[in-house]
Motif scaffolding. Structure first.
Motif, PDB file in Angstrom:
ATOM      1  N   ASP A 113       0.659  -1.166  -0.019  1.00 17.26           N
ATOM      2  CA  ASP A 113       0.124  -0.022   0.049  1.00 17.26           C
ATOM      3  C   ASP A 113       0.924   1.172   0.043  1.00 17.26           C
ATOM      4  O   ASP A 113       1.687   1.708   1.068  1.00 17.26           O
ATOM      5  N   GLY A 114       1.177   1.809  -1.151  1.00 14.87           N
ATOM      6  CA  GLY A 114       1.957   3.072  -1.490  1.00 14.87           C
ATOM      7  C   GLY A 114       1.840   4.196  -0.575  1.00 14.87           C
ATOM      8  O   GLY A 114       2.428   4.923  -0.074  1.00 14.87           O
ATOM      9  N   ALA A 115       0.389   4.515  -0.416  1.00 17.64           N
ATOM     10  CA  ALA A 115      -0.160   5.807   0.277  1.00 17.64           C
ATOM     11  C   ALA A 115       0.286   5.481   1.622  1.00 17.64           C
ATOM     12  O   ALA A 115       0.374   6.598   2.262  1.00 17.64           O
ATOM     13  N   ASN A 116      -0.033   4.347   2.074  1.00 20.39           N
ATOM     14  CA  ASN A 116       0.192   4.134   3.701  1.00 20.39           C
ATOM     15  C   ASN A 116       1.479   3.797   4.023  1.00 20.39           C
ATOM     16  O   ASN A 116       1.793   3.389   5.186  1.00 20.39           O
ATOM     17  N   LEU A 177       3.752  -2.708  12.129  1.00 20.14           N
ATOM     18  CA  LEU A 177       2.401  -2.084  12.569  1.00 20.14           C
ATOM     19  C   LEU A 177       1.341  -3.182  12.986  1.00 20.14           C
ATOM     20  O   LEU A 177       0.524  -2.970  13.759  1.00 20.14           O
ATOM     21  N   GLY A 178       1.258  -4.324  12.207  1.00 21.10           N
ATOM     22  CA  GLY A 178       0.317  -5.129  12.646  1.00 21.10           C
ATOM     23  C   GLY A 178       0.694  -6.772  12.441  1.00 21.10           C
ATOM     24  O   GLY A 178       1.706  -6.911  11.834  1.00 21.10           O
ATOM     25  N   LEU A 179       0.129  -7.598  12.938  1.00 23.07           N
ATOM     26  CA  LEU A 179       0.541  -8.882  13.062  1.00 23.07           C
ATOM     27  C   LEU A 179      -0.760 -10.070  13.021  1.00 23.07           C
ATOM     28  O   LEU A 179      -1.838  -9.725  13.504  1.00 23.07           O
ATOM     29  N   SER A 193      -3.094  -4.598  11.133  1.00 18.59           N
ATOM     30  CA  SER A 193      -3.555  -3.297  11.113  1.00 18.59           C
ATOM     31  C   SER A 193      -2.281  -2.526  10.492  1.00 18.59           C
ATOM     32  O   SER A 193      -1.093  -2.970  10.860  1.00 18.59           O
ATOM     33  N   GLY A 194      -2.778  -1.538   9.626  1.00 20.11           N
ATOM     34  CA  GLY A 194      -1.598  -0.798   9.018  1.00 20.11           C
ATOM     35  C   GLY A 194      -1.752   0.573   9.802  1.00 20.11           C
ATOM     36  O   GLY A 194      -1.110   1.553   9.083  1.00 20.11           O
ATOM     37  N   LEU A 195      -2.185   0.973  11.115  1.00 20.34           N
ATOM     38  CA  LEU A 195      -2.432   2.009  11.855  1.00 20.34           C
ATOM     39  C   LEU A 195      -1.136   2.135  12.560  1.00 20.34           C
ATOM     40  O   LEU A 195      -0.332   1.596  12.843  1.00 20.34           O
ATOM     41  N   LEU A 223       3.973  -4.307   7.570  1.00 17.66           N
ATOM     42  CA  LEU A 223       5.297  -3.786   7.952  1.00 17.66           C
ATOM     43  C   LEU A 223       5.524  -2.298   7.125  1.00 17.66           C
ATOM     44  O   LEU A 223       4.988  -2.066   6.420  1.00 17.66           O
ATOM     45  N   LYS A 224       6.487  -1.471   7.820  1.00 21.89           N
ATOM     46  CA  LYS A 224       6.563  -0.310   7.098  1.00 21.89           C
ATOM     47  C   LYS A 224       7.533  -0.108   6.132  1.00 21.89           C
ATOM     48  O   LYS A 224       8.380  -0.779   6.134  1.00 21.89           O
TER      49      LYS A 224
END
Ligand SMILES: Cc1cc2nc3c(=O)[nH]c(=O)nc-3n(C[C@H](O)[C@H](O)[C@H](O)COP(=O)(O)OP(=O)(O)OC[C@H]3O[C@@H](n4cnc5c(N)ncnc54)[C@H](O)[C@@H]3O)c2cc1C
Length: 483
Positions: A113-116, A177-179, A193-195, A223-224
């Motif tokens: 997710d490029g924007a995120n 960010l999430g698992l 989650s990508g939060l 992951l970031k």
């Protein structure tokens, strides 16, 4: 007992398919060595079976089946990714009662997710595959370590791996960010989650990261990513002392700021082993200096800007006397060779013979004092001992390894001195307010030492967490904390 085991194996076949359950019989009678032996060949395990699921659902079903058979058979599960861990955490013991649960078939990069600025990836994906996928999409996944061609994202998260870019981007924990996790009861926690902000109670993600497969099985992660830098330049500098290396670090942090993405220190003896066992590429500048430093500057403007910044930094360092000589790689090929020399240190050390390894961290400001004091104590205890010292100085993390005196057999040396050396080094680490495991984890190798060097309150809280999440001690028993 045999009937119970056969019943279990039949059930495992039904879940993952017979070809993905390996036993001595199915693997041609012998060779499960790739799953049973640890990377350093310190231990030889004996697995009941190696099970290779292909989805979180299959992992959950395998765990559920094993949990149902645990009481009658005494089995347990050992979680395994690339099996490159250095603390004997991912291989079975010799009981023949442990199932190796290998995540290597779960390799998909599910989505970018490029924007995120995130990527969602399955746990068995090899780190280098993820780095390549990110780069193809125009991003950097900034986790880098010498085992990146074999280690997996699940293992990186399980150990909270560090590596060479922590100085800028942090450990694996800082990149997650999430698992998605399978619990010890065989349930799936969908936490992908990508939060970047989510204060809704206990941080279960961070509890799982670094728990070395003892609390749950990570099946996927979000992951970031970071935008690809316009240029990444590498320099190699000779420094006259560890104090000078610290002065260079401070100067580089001021001048390059967030551009400083690598700062590795390497002792002369470590580099002489590389020159002896891996003569190509040629090790620069090491003969006339006790320490060398490898620096990386990542720049989002241009290569010319990065080079000008680097040259001005090194000029200032030469003037101040914290650097005595330096080279800046002219191109990517030269930069890769410099990094290869750094990555060859553990391999050269293995060629030289068995040694006592330590992966320690100390407050950065106290590292020179720690090394002086501990070197002296070791020389006093075992005259002629050789110190292979290198590591991620920018993170306060040293690989402080102890090799036998010249001409002494490594096996004999370990048998006679390993325990005493560990005690001496770890006691010194504690006196300097450090940690006996910076990035490799605890596994089974350091579990007893942890009992001596972590506070009883912290150990009690760790046991309470383990009891709450895995009350029957099904997952990686005997690793991290003794129950
Ligand atoms: C040459 C070399 C260089 C290295 N350099 C570094 C370095 O610079 N920095 C660093 O931090 N480490 C380094 N390591 C150690 C190792 O590569 C890391 O610990 C890596 O993160 C392990 O990944 P793996 O997939 O091989 O995990 P494994 O070795 O398979 O497992 C490691 C631990 O994680 C657990 N685990 C594995 N998969 C999962 C999962 N899906 N869910 C939950 N738990 C899991 C295992 O049970 C085990 O306890 C190096 C190793 C080698 C051989």
């Amino acid at each position: 007992m045999r009937a119970l085991i056969d019943d279990l194996l039949d059930g495992l076949h039904d879940i993952v398919g017979a070809t993905h359950v390996l036993t001595r019989d199915t693997a041609g009678g012998t060779d499960l060595g790739a799953w049973e032996n640890d990377w350093r060949r310190r231990t030889q395990g004996h697995a009941l079976a190696v099970v290779q699921p292909a989805s979180a659902g299959e992992v959950a079903a395998v765990v559920g089946l094993c949990a149902a058979h645990q009481g009658a058979t005494g089995l347990s599960i050992v979680v395994q990714g690339g099996n490159t861990g250095l603390v004997v955490g991912s291989t079975p013991d010799s009981s023949g009662r442990q199932i190796v649960l290998s995540l290597r078939r779960m390799q998909a990069v599910r989505a970018i997710d490029g924007a995120n600025l995130t990527v969602t990836v399955e746990a068995g994906c090899v780190l280098q595959t993820l780095q390549d996928a990110a780069m193809e999409a125009g991003y950097l996944f900034p986790l880098s370590l010498a085992a990146e061609g074999s280690c997996t994202i699940g293992g990186n998260l399980g150990t909270n791996a560090g590596g060479t870019q922590v100085v800028r981007y942090g450990n694996t924990r800082d990149l997650c960010l999430g698992l998605e996790v399978v619990t010890a009861q065989g349930r799936i926690w969908h936490g992908l989650s990508g939060l970047r902000k989510d204060n809704t109670g206990y941080d279960l993600r961070n509890l799982m990261i670094g728990s070395e497969g003892t609390l749950g099985i990570i099946t996927a992660a979000t992951l970031k990513l970071v935008p690809l830098p316009a240029a990444q330049l590498t320099a190699w500098a000779a420094v006259p002392s560890l104090d000078a290396a610290l002065a260079l670090l401070a100067l580089a942090q001021r001048r390059l700021s967030a551009g400083l993405t690598g700062f590795e220190v390497m002792g002369q003896f470590a580099l002489s082993l590389v020159a002896r066992h891996y003569p190509q590429p040629t090790v620069p500048l090491y003969q006339a200096t006790p320490w060398c430093v490898l620096l990386e500057n990542s720049d989002h403007e241009s290569e010319a800007h990065a080079r000008a910044q680097f040259e001005s930094l090194l000029e200032a360092a030469l003037e101040q006397g914290c650097v005595t000589d330096a080279v800046v790689a002219e191109n990517l090929g030269q930069a890769r060779k410099l990094w290869q020399i750094r990555e060859n240190i553990p391999l050269a050390q293995a060629q030289e013979g068995l040694n006592v390894k330590h992966d320690i961290s100390i407050p950065i400001s106290r590292i020179p004092e720690f090394v002086r004091a501990t070197d002296a104590l070791l020389q006093q205890a075992i005259p002629g001992v050789r110190l292979v010292n290198f590591g991620h100085l920018g993170d306060g993390n040293l690989h402080y390894n102890v090799q036998a005196p010249d001409g002494v057999d490594g096996k004999v040396f370990l048998a006679q001195h390993e325990d005493a050396i560990n005690t001496l080094v770890f006691d010194s680490v504690s006196r300097f307010d450090g940690s006996i495991s910076a990035e490799h984890g605890v596994g089974s190798l350091k579990v007893d030492k942890l009992g001596q060097h972590k506070s009883p309150v912290a150990l009690d809280m760790m046991r309470a967490v383990k009891r709450a999440l895995d009350p029957t001690n099904l997952l990686n028993p005997g690793r991290v904390v003794r129950m």
